[in-house]
Write a protein that holds these residues in place. Sequence first.
Motif, short mmCIF file in Angstrom:
data_model
loop_
_atom_site.label_atom_id
_atom_site.label_comp_id
_atom_site.label_asym_id
_atom_site.label_seq_id
_atom_site.Cartn_x
_atom_site.Cartn_y
_atom_site.Cartn_z
N ILE A 16 -126.52 -79.29 34.87
CA ILE A 16 -125.24 -79.06 34.19
C ILE A 16 -124.45 -77.98 34.91
CG2 ILE A 16 -124.16 -78.24 32.06
CD1 ILE A 16 -126.47 -79.59 30.53
N GLU A 17 -125.12 -76.88 35.28
CA GLU A 17 -124.43 -75.79 36.00
C GLU A 17 -123.89 -76.28 37.33
OE1 GLU A 17 -126.89 -71.85 34.47
OE2 GLU A 17 -127.71 -73.09 36.09
N TRP A 18 -124.68 -77.11 38.02
CA TRP A 18 -124.26 -77.65 39.32
C TRP A 18 -123.03 -78.53 39.16
CZ3 TRP A 18 -124.28 -82.62 41.60
CH2 TRP A 18 -124.13 -82.63 42.98
N LEU A 19 -123.04 -79.37 38.13
CA LEU A 19 -121.90 -80.26 37.88
C LEU A 19 -120.66 -79.46 37.51
CD1 LEU A 19 -123.62 -83.13 35.87
CD2 LEU A 19 -122.57 -83.33 38.13
N GLN A 20 -120.83 -78.40 36.71
CA GLN A 20 -119.70 -77.55 36.34
C GLN A 20 -119.09 -76.87 37.57
OE1 GLN A 20 -121.51 -75.03 33.38
NE2 GLN A 20 -120.82 -76.30 31.67
N GLU A 21 -119.95 -76.44 38.48
CA GLU A 21 -119.46 -75.79 39.70
C GLU A 21 -118.68 -76.78 40.56
OE1 GLU A 21 -118.60 -72.54 41.66
OE2 GLU A 21 -119.93 -72.49 39.92
N ARG A 22 -119.13 -78.03 40.57
CA ARG A 22 -118.44 -79.07 41.35
C ARG A 22 -117.03 -79.34 40.85
NH1 ARG A 22 -121.07 -84.63 42.73
NH2 ARG A 22 -119.01 -84.75 43.61
N THR A 23 -116.81 -79.17 39.53
CA THR A 23 -115.48 -79.44 38.99
C THR A 23 -114.45 -78.41 39.44
OG1 THR A 23 -115.86 -78.18 36.95
CG2 THR A 23 -116.46 -80.52 36.92
N LYS A 24 -114.92 -77.30 40.03
CA LYS A 24 -114.01 -76.24 40.45
C LYS A 24 -113.39 -76.50 41.82
CE LYS A 24 -116.70 -72.81 37.84
NZ LYS A 24 -117.57 -71.61 37.95
N GLY A 25 -113.72 -77.64 42.41
CA GLY A 25 -113.16 -77.94 43.72
C GLY A 25 -113.45 -79.36 44.14
N LEU A 26 -113.18 -79.64 45.41
CA LEU A 26 -113.36 -80.97 45.98
C LEU A 26 -114.53 -80.95 46.96
CD1 LEU A 26 -109.59 -81.73 46.68
CD2 LEU A 26 -110.99 -82.71 44.85
N PHE A 98 -109.85 -71.77 51.73
CA PHE A 98 -109.50 -72.65 50.61
C PHE A 98 -110.76 -72.86 49.77
CE2 PHE A 98 -107.18 -73.88 54.48
CZ PHE A 98 -105.91 -73.46 54.11
N PRO A 99 -111.04 -71.94 48.84
CA PRO A 99 -112.32 -71.97 48.11
C PRO A 99 -112.54 -73.21 47.27
CG PRO A 99 -110.80 -70.33 47.20
CD PRO A 99 -110.22 -70.78 48.49
N PHE A 100 -111.47 -73.99 47.01
CA PHE A 100 -111.63 -75.22 46.24
C PHE A 100 -112.14 -76.38 47.11
CE2 PHE A 100 -107.22 -74.74 47.60
CZ PHE A 100 -107.02 -75.89 48.33
N ILE A 101 -112.24 -76.17 48.42
CA ILE A 101 -112.83 -77.17 49.31
C ILE A 101 -114.29 -76.81 49.49
CG2 ILE A 101 -112.80 -78.19 51.62
CD1 ILE A 101 -109.81 -77.75 51.73
N LYS A 102 -115.18 -77.64 48.93
CA LYS A 102 -116.60 -77.29 48.84
C LYS A 102 -117.48 -78.29 49.59
CE LYS A 102 -115.97 -74.97 44.39
NZ LYS A 102 -116.31 -73.62 44.86
N ALA A 103 -118.72 -77.91 49.80
CA ALA A 103 -119.66 -78.79 50.50
C ALA A 103 -121.06 -78.63 49.94
CB ALA A 103 -119.65 -78.50 52.00
#
Length: 315
Positions: A16-26, A98-103
């Motif tokens: 759940i925490e991982w999914l929530q973190e993913r919603t903060k960017g692309l 651009f912190p909203f661009i994630k990997a």
Amino acid sequence: MAMNQNAIHTLNMSRIEWLQERTKGLGGSDAGVVLGLNKYKTAFELWLEKTGQVEPQEIDSEAIYWGNEMENVVAKEFEKRTGKKVRRANFMFSHPNFPFIKANVDRMVVGESAVLECKTASAYLSKEWEGDEIPATYLVQVQHYLGVTGKEKAYIAVLIGGNRFVWKEIERDEELINMIFEAEKHFWTYHVEQNIPPELDGSSAAEQYLKEKYAMAEKDKEIVLPSEVKDLIEQYEQIKKDADLIKKAKTEIENKIKSELKEAEKGIVDSFIVTWKNQTQQRVDSKALKEKFPDIYQQVLKETSFRKFQIKEAK
């Protein structure tokens, strides 16, 4: 090309925490959606998710388990086939500017400036992996990862149909990375941060969005539509005609195949399996219910409200 990285440790994160973190960017899997390359999700659906208007579609725990297991299998087979060593990253990386661009990288290759992406694919999609071919949505995914992590190359390994293993090397493409990031920056800063929807598409999510946003029509309200709507109506009418032709052509082909099957339930030709099986369904006969049990019929009636869309030519 080295690049400073902002990273969040994911080893002890719950799902759940991982999914929530993913919603903060692309992430990398979002790149193909933003660019319109994903066959299963549209930019509009992604916008609904990233703005919190719908919950991201999550697969069940069994699917997650087997996804992780197969990722391990593919990674280990890559090591066997190539002699290279890989390790888990255990970090969610963010672009420094651009912190909203994630990997979220599957594996890092030890001793190389490289990442490994692990995939599984249906045997029906094997043609997408022939020769040097890589599905476009996966190509932009790994270039997205290279852009965020600063690595020089990527490997992509795929198990096709459960019995064919393929791996390929992908060099960093600076021009493509810039194109991906420009599209992602526009999507995030314009559509997500300003809550401006992308262009509406034919997805069920877009249909549901409009249905909920404009649930009730103002009785007798009439407006003059912009002139460009006439072009849309003409396209709509043409598509309806084309759809009728396609439906007839499809039925004609079905009839020809059925005439070959005759009483057979199954037919096989080359790699195709055709079935024409008997099926039984049980449904409530509402007409009979109303005639024989009118009181019960009235009790089970359910009123529904919806807006009916229709186009007709004024006379």
